[in-house]
Structure formats: structure tokens, C-alpha cells
Design an enzyme around this catalytic site. Structure first.
Site, PDB file in Angstrom:
ATOM      1  N   TYR A  16      30.367  -1.830 -29.824  1.00 33.52           N
ATOM      2  CA  TYR A  16      29.356  -2.658 -29.148  1.00 33.52           C
ATOM      3  C   TYR A  16      28.196  -1.767 -28.716  1.00 33.52           C
ATOM      4  O   TYR A  16      28.345  -0.906 -27.848  1.00 33.52           O
ATOM      5  CB  TYR A  16      30.003  -3.319 -27.940  1.00 33.52           C
ATOM      6  CG  TYR A  16      29.268  -4.502 -27.358  1.00 33.52           C
ATOM      7  CD1 TYR A  16      29.645  -5.798 -27.684  1.00 33.52           C
ATOM      8  CD2 TYR A  16      28.233  -4.335 -26.450  1.00 33.52           C
ATOM      9  CE1 TYR A  16      28.997  -6.900 -27.129  1.00 33.52           C
ATOM     10  CE2 TYR A  16      27.582  -5.419 -25.895  1.00 33.52           C
ATOM     11  CZ  TYR A  16      27.975  -6.704 -26.238  1.00 33.52           C
ATOM     12  OH  TYR A  16      27.333  -7.787 -25.679  1.00 33.52           O
ATOM     13  N   TYR A  22      22.316  -9.900 -31.590  1.00 34.87           N
ATOM     14  CA  TYR A  22      23.077  -9.826 -30.339  1.00 34.87           C
ATOM     15  C   TYR A  22      23.798 -11.149 -30.164  1.00 34.87           C
ATOM     16  O   TYR A  22      23.246 -12.123 -29.653  1.00 34.87           O
ATOM     17  CB  TYR A  22      22.106  -9.562 -29.190  1.00 34.87           C
ATOM     18  CG  TYR A  22      22.694  -9.624 -27.798  1.00 34.87           C
ATOM     19  CD1 TYR A  22      23.667  -8.715 -27.390  1.00 34.87           C
ATOM     20  CD2 TYR A  22      22.257 -10.562 -26.877  1.00 34.87           C
ATOM     21  CE1 TYR A  22      24.186  -8.757 -26.106  1.00 34.87           C
ATOM     22  CE2 TYR A  22      22.768 -10.609 -25.580  1.00 34.87           C
ATOM     23  CZ  TYR A  22      23.734  -9.702 -25.211  1.00 34.87           C
ATOM     24  OH  TYR A  22      24.234  -9.740 -23.932  1.00 34.87           O
TER      25      TYR A  22
END
Lengths: 389, 334
Positions: free
Chosen positions: A293, A343
Site C-alpha cells: 500500500y 487509489y
């Protein structure tokens, strides 16, 4: 003693996504419907086969509304994961738990939002009183009030303790954008950046430049999870869930865990990492790809260390040696990550790990057997190890 | 808006002074935190009847493209509840408190209802010394209510062993370092909002609160501003703008009432320099204006010496925030 994790007893058998954009032009509920329908079709199932739904506490599309829109019918399980992007892989952990406990058979994990055209998480927001918002108030009264600013505080101390520089952070951004540049689904398709671009980009909060921070996107991703017997009979090669871990550390705060003696180390990812290796019986060197991430580049360095790919403080050397390249020891974010592809709160990283195991990724690696996926850090976090037969 | 006033000689009784204005510069400003702007610099030279220069006044006014202005980052209001009210009560008394378990004595911050060490629900507090060091920090190029731009947020390791988040002020953001010793100071940062902030202390200094302030030459003067002060001040300065004498007209300009003009505000501040004993013959003042000063404002004038005893910084603050801030340097101006 903690019961044994049911390693490789469940699998991801379907993935689906909308396009990734800055303005979807449709409701979040519609995005959720579209990505779930795509994931169910990818698995070769019908929506009526689904009996469990898991999403984020932050998601605005209710399980019951999705059931009515998609024609799912009866549901026997639903659960939500807290702490924003830290809950991405936790959705799959919930699916495993529900299936293993006999609460559901086919669970869809989803996250769909208009994060760029609607409510943006990069901005300070008004909050209602809760124990965690009252705690975060100790920061926001002083103007430390965005995710980037919380991350910047960890980054500054990390630089001080281990001699990392902005150039080391920039290397992560350059890698993610390089991989996005050859992914037609990525927002930054055909738009790679250089270290110089990174250095010249404006300050968001020192020491973070604009290009240290992930983009904001509209879109949705859904993941279908089921048990071993059913997975074996399905059309896609199953991505076996070898490990699924959730974690927060001592003195954990929502995104301001500054009261641990050592804030240069990701305590929450250490908690998750220990579980990953113990559940799967695998080691860092067994990982063929990592979808980490990348909301803020310095936190990728911290993750590499907390997950034991290198010693604490040594990630910059690991990266400088080329480990994160497609031909390196641990190819990073082969879809472009949150920085380059989109995202979607980390759910797109899970989908990319599945594609790498199936052999259908755009930046396909030659031999990919074990894939690591992480969720957001600096918040309580989660991670997965997926394996192909 | 900012003003720079440099004296070439002191004025004496009987002086007749003439000023001439020139438009010195018009600059487009791209990097302003609030958005694109234009700075207009007006230079006024004052001469006596012999043609000798008495002073130079340099005034910069910033005009924003209103369609593109970025708002200030407003500070979140404190969320005060059962578990942390004692801490905010301390702030109101200019005391930095740390929660302490009433049973085992462990200090804890941020406050919480139960002691993680002994599970006691009874707590008290201690008053922290206010001394600490910077553990980490961030630099923000947006503009924060009460501090402007850029501003610094830091983790402060208090000498009692606890860590808290605050702003570091009175230091150039490029000078801030991890490990830098800092001392608490209480500041108004917005309407009715005081916060404990931190400022650097000289290395090796070991002074506590009031003693440190006295040693550093800090003084605080309270001034209650009246409507008469405002009207007479503006008249004395020859400023006929109705914003300074006509409440209704001031309202039409978006003000809450009549407010003090810039020259009178500057004079109030400059008086601090004389009181501090600075030789202001050929001195220079650099002043920036913030919140308007209305009638009834309880103004707090704080002055302190900078690096040497030839320079002071002076701030005019009140519950409404920062009204003006100046750097005043004695007689080195050409």
C-alpha cells in the site's frame, strides 16, 4: 493457544473493477454494483450465489441496497472493517473467518467510492465526537490535520534515525509510476516520472512532496472468496489465501501513533507480519511479488522493514539495489499501486496479486507463485499472502 | 499588508516634513499559500525643508484574485469531554498539565479514563515544567489560523517523559531540528482560543517559565482599546477613511465596527521599542498586520529581545488572534 489459521482452505476466485477516474459521473452505489457484478461474472457465478458481503466502515453503499440492486436475494453474513485503507486486506480476512465458521459460502469484498469527485480523504474534515476523533483532536487543533501531515511526522523521524532522504522516498514513486505507465487501466498510463520530477514537485507537508502522496480516485473493486471445494470447481485458477492478518500495535492511534518510543518503525505492520509468516509457514524470500500500500512513499520503506525483507532502517539500500523492479528480488506494485494505478483504498492491490498468480497481469512476471498484499499503514492495518497451485 | 519604516534622523520640535510617494514595484505572487496575488509596493520618502531625508516608509499591500483565494486552514476546535476537561482547564490557567494515575502514579498523555498500568479509574494531574525537546516535526506551507504560513507542527518530548503535539513558533522553519530544546508558551491563536505552543530555548539554558521570560527580556503590556483611541488616532494620522470613525460605513466595508488605522497601530507597537530602551534614532521597524483592532479589544502587547539587545520583536494579540507583529531594530539603518 490460538487456533491454527486455515491456510489455503479458502481462495479468491473472482475479481472485478470499474474504470478508474477522477469523476465517475455516477453514484457510489452504481460503482459498487458494477464492480461486484464484474467480480461475480469473472468467477463464473450468479449474484444469487453470493451470501456474504464485506466492506469498509467508510463505504457508503449498504449491503442491503446492493442485495436489492444486484438481485442477490438472501444474505447470511455481513461485516465491515474500520480504519480506512488499513482495512483493505481485513475484508478478505473477514471472508475467510465467515466461510471457515460456516456463516457463508460465497463472500464478496467490495469498496467503491467517488473519492476524487465526492468527499476527498486528503482534506481535513469535520468529525463527530468518538473516542478516536477526540484522540485525533490533539493533532488537529495544531493544524496537523491531513493524512499526508500525519505520515510526514513519521517520515521526518525515519529520515533522522536512519539517514534516508527524500530521494529514497522518490525511488518508490518512480517505480510505481513506471509500472503504471504500461498498465492501460492505470490513471497514470503512459505517464512515468523521474526522480527530478519528484524533487521538483511542490511540498504537501515537508518532508513530503506531491509525488510522495498517492492520487485520489473514483472507482470500485470487488473480490469473490469461497471455500476449497467450490473453488476447485470454478473456471479460474484459485488464488489460495495462505495468510490473512489484521493488526494494531501497543499505543496505536488512528493515524497519530506518536506515543510509541520508536515512531520510525511501523508497529502495526510488525504485528501483521509476524502473523503472515506464522500462518503461511512461508518466509519473505518466498514472495515473488509485493503489492504494498503506497499511500505515502516513506511508509513503503517502513513496510519492507516491518515485514522483514530487510533490517530496520535498511530499506533504502534494498531499493537502491533494484529489488523493486520487475526483474528484481521483490517486484513492487506491478499495476502501479495507489500512486500510479488508482487509489481504491488498496483493494486494487488484491486484484493485481490475483492477476499475477493467474498469469493475466499486464506487467506479468515470469514465475509468480506467492504474492504479498498489504493495506494502509500508520493506521491499524492488514495483509494477505496469496498462492497458486 | 506590511510596513517598513526606516528613520534617517530623529524628529525634533518645529520640524516641517514633506512626503513624496512613488509606486516602487508591482509584483505578481505565485507562491502565496492563499492563492495567486499581486503585491503593490508604495515607497514614501520624508524630507525636511532643507531637503534632508528624515525617513523612508515602504508599504506593501497584497491583493488577491478573490476567485482563486485559498481559505486559511482553520484550527479544529478542542473536543472537550469527561476525560480531558482537566487538561483544557489547565490551558486556561496557562498551565501545561499531564494526567497522573491517582493510584500508581503513572503519567499519561493523551488523557484516557483508565490507567493502562494498574486499571485504576482515579486520576489527578501534575503541572509540567514546560521544558522539552523536539522528537519530530512537519513544515506546512498552508496558512494556519493564528500562525499564518509557513507553520511547524512538532512532537515534543516533555522532560517528564510524555510526548505531545504542538506548534513551534518564534523560529524560522528552516532552523527547526530534531533534539532542539523548547519551552512552552501560551498563545491566543483564534477567537477565545489559547493553546500551549513551544519556542526554542537557547542551548544550555535552564530557566523555568517566568524566570526565563524575565531573563529573555520579555514584557507584556495590556491595553484596552477604546473608540476614542481609534477615532483620535486616525485623525492624528490624517486618515479620513470612514472605517476608522463611522461604524455604519465600517460595516459596509465588511468590518464589525470602526477599527484602528495602520499608522496608529504601528505607533502603539513602536512605543514598545522606546520603552525597551532601544535607540530609535535611525532605527527601523518592519511590521505585518493581521486581525483588525476594534473598540473594546483587550490588546496584549508582548515584546521580547531577539538575538541581541539591539532588536526586539513585538506582537499585538488578543482573544481575536494576532493583530500585528513587528521586528524593530535600533540605529543601524543607513
Amino acid at each position: 493457544m490460538k487456533p491454527k489459521f486455515p491456510s489455503n482452505e479458502t481462495a479468491i476466485v473472482g475479481i472485478g473493477a470499474t474504470e478508474f477516474s477522477k469523476n465517475s459521473g455516477r453514484s457510489e452505489l452504481q460503482l459498487a454494483c458494477e464492480c461486484i457484478k464484474a467480480a461475480v461474472e469473472d468467477a463464473g457465478l450468479e449474484p444469487s450465489d453470493v451470501d456474504g458481503l464485506v466492506t469498509f466502515t467508510l463505504d457508503n453503499s449498504a449491503e442491503i441496497d446492493l442485495s436489492r440492486s444486484l438481485g442477490i436475494g438472501d444474505l447470511s453474513y455481513f461485516a465491515r472493517t474500520p480504519y480506512g485503507g488499513g482495512g483493505a486486506c481485513a475484508t478478505v480476512a473477514h471472508a475467510v473467518a465467515a466461510i471457515h465458521a460456516g456463516l457463508a459460502e460465497v463472500v464478496v469484498c467490495y469498496r467503491a467510492f467517488n473519492e476524487r469527485s465526492g468527499v476527498r480523504f486528503g482534506q481535513p474534515v469535520a468529525v463527530r465526537p468518538s473516542s478516536d476523533s477526540i484522540n485525533m483532536n490533539w493533532a488537529t487543533v495544531y493544524g496537523l490535520n491531513t493524512a499526508a501531515s500525519f505520515a510526514a511526522m513519521f517520515a521526518r523521524r525515519y529520515m533522522h534515525d536512519y539517514g534516508a532522504t527524500s530521494l529514497d522516498f522518490g525511488a518508490v514513486a518512480v517505480t510505481s509510476r513506471k509500472h503504471a505507465a504500461t498498465n492501460p487501466a492505470a490513471w497514470f498510463y503512459q505517464r512515468p516520472i523521474t526522480l527530478e520530477d519528484h524533487q521538483k514537485s511542490r511540498w504537501i507537508v515537508e518532508p513530503l512532496h506531491l509525488l510522495d502522496c498517492c492520487q485520489e480516485s473514483d472507482g470500485g473493486v470487488a473480490i469473490v472468496v469461497t471455500h476449497k471445494e467450490r473453488a476447485r470447481s470454478m473456471r479460474n485458477a484459485p488464488a489460495w489465501i495462505s495468510a490473512a492478518a489484521i493488526g494494531s500495535c501497543s499505543e496505536q492511534e488512528l493515524m497519530t501513533t506518536y506515543n510509541r518510543p520508536d515512531i520510525a518503525v511501523s508497529g502495526e505492520m510488525q504485528v501483521v507480519g509476524r502473523q503472515l509468516w506464522s500462518q503461511s509457514g512461508l518466509r519473505p524470500r518466498d514472495m515473488d511479488v509485493a503489492q504494498l500500500y503506497d499511500h505515502f512513499t516513506p511508509l513503503v520503506l517502513q513496510q519492507l522493514e516491518a515485514l522483514e525483507f530487510c533490517d530496520i532502517g535498511q530499506a533504502r539500500h534494498f531499493i537502491a539495489d533494484g529489488a523493486l523492479e520487475l526483474d528484481g528480488a521483490l517486484p513492487l506494485n506491478t499495476h502501479g499501486g495507489q500512486l500510479g494505478e488508482a487509489y481504491i483504498h488498496g483493494m486494487n492491490g488484491i486484484a493485481e496479486a490475483v492477476r499475477q498468480l493467474r498469469g493475466t497481469a499486464v506487467n506479468q512476471l515470469a514465475d509468480c507463485r506467492h504474492a504479498l498484499v498489504t493495506a494502509g499503514t500508520a493506521v491499524p492495518t492488514s495483509a494477505l499472502i496469496l498462492t497458486k497451485d | 499588508m506590511s510596513l517598513g519604516l526606516t528613520w534617517s534622523r530623529a524628529l525634533t520640535f518645529g520640524d516641517v516634513v514633506q512626503g513624496s510617494c512613488t509606486l516602487a514595484a508591482v509584483d505578481a505572487v505565485d507562491g502565496a499559500p492563499q492563492g495567486p496575488a499581486i503585491d503593490i509596493c508604495v515607497k514614501t520618502e520624508f524630507h525636511d525643508l532643507n531637503g534632508e531625508r528624515v525617513a523612508i516608509l515602504q508599504e506593501v499591500r497584497r491583493f488577491f484574485d478573490l476567485a482563486k483565494v485559498k481559505p486559511l486552514v482553520s484550527r479544529a476546535a478542542p473536543m472537550v469531554g469527561h476525560d480531558n476537561a482537566f487538561w483544557w482547564e489547565g490551558v486556561a490557567r496557562r498551565e501545561l498539565r499531564i494526567q497522573q494515575c491517582a493510584d500508581c502514579g503513572q503519567l499519561r498523555h493523551p488523557p484516557r479514563p483508565m490507567c493502562p498500568q494498574c486499571r485504576s479509574l482515579h486520576w489527578a494531574h501534575i503541572a509540567a515544567s514546560g521544558r522539552g525537546t523536539i522528537h519530530s516535526y512537519t513544515v506546512h506551507h498552508t496558512s494556519l489560523e493564528g500562525l499564518g504560513s509557513p507553520y511547524v507542527v512538532a512532537l515534543i518530548d516533555l522532560e517528564e517523559g510524555n510526548r505531545l503535539i504542538s506548534n513551534v513558533i518564534d523560529v524560522d522553519h528552516r532552523e527547526v531540528r530534531i533534539g532542539m530544546p523548547v519551552q512552552v508558551t501560551f498563545h491566543h491563536v483564534g477567537p477565545a482560543q489559547m493553546l500551549p505552543l513551544f519556542r526554542p530555548v537557547a542551548a544550555g539554558a535552564s530557566l523555568d517559565g517566568a524566570a526565563a521570560a524575565a531573563e529573555a527580556g520579555t514584557s507584556v503590556t495590556d491595553v484596552e482599546v477604546t473608540a476614542t483611541d481609534i477615532v483620535v488616532g486616525a485623525l492624528r494620522a490624517g486618515n479620513a477613511d470612514p472605517a476608522h470613525h463611522d461604524g455604519k460605513a465600517a460595516g459596509a466595508q465588511g468590518l464589525r465596527g470602526i477599527c484602528m488605522d495602520a499608522v496608529t497601530t504601528a505607533a502603539l507597537i513602536e512605543a514598545q521599542a522606546w520603552q525597551a530602551g532601544l535607540d530609535m534614532q535611525r532605527g527601523a521597524i518592519d511590521i505585518r498586520f493581521g486581525e483588525p483592532i476594534y473598540a473594546g479589544t483587550a490588546l496584549q502587547l508582548t515584546r521580547e529581545f531577539g538575538g541581541s539587545h539591539r532588536m526586539i520583536t513585538c506582537r499585538a494579540t488578543s482573544a481575536a488572534g494576532l493583530h500585528a507583529q513587528a521586528t524593530i531594530t535600533e540605529g543601524s539603518a543607513p
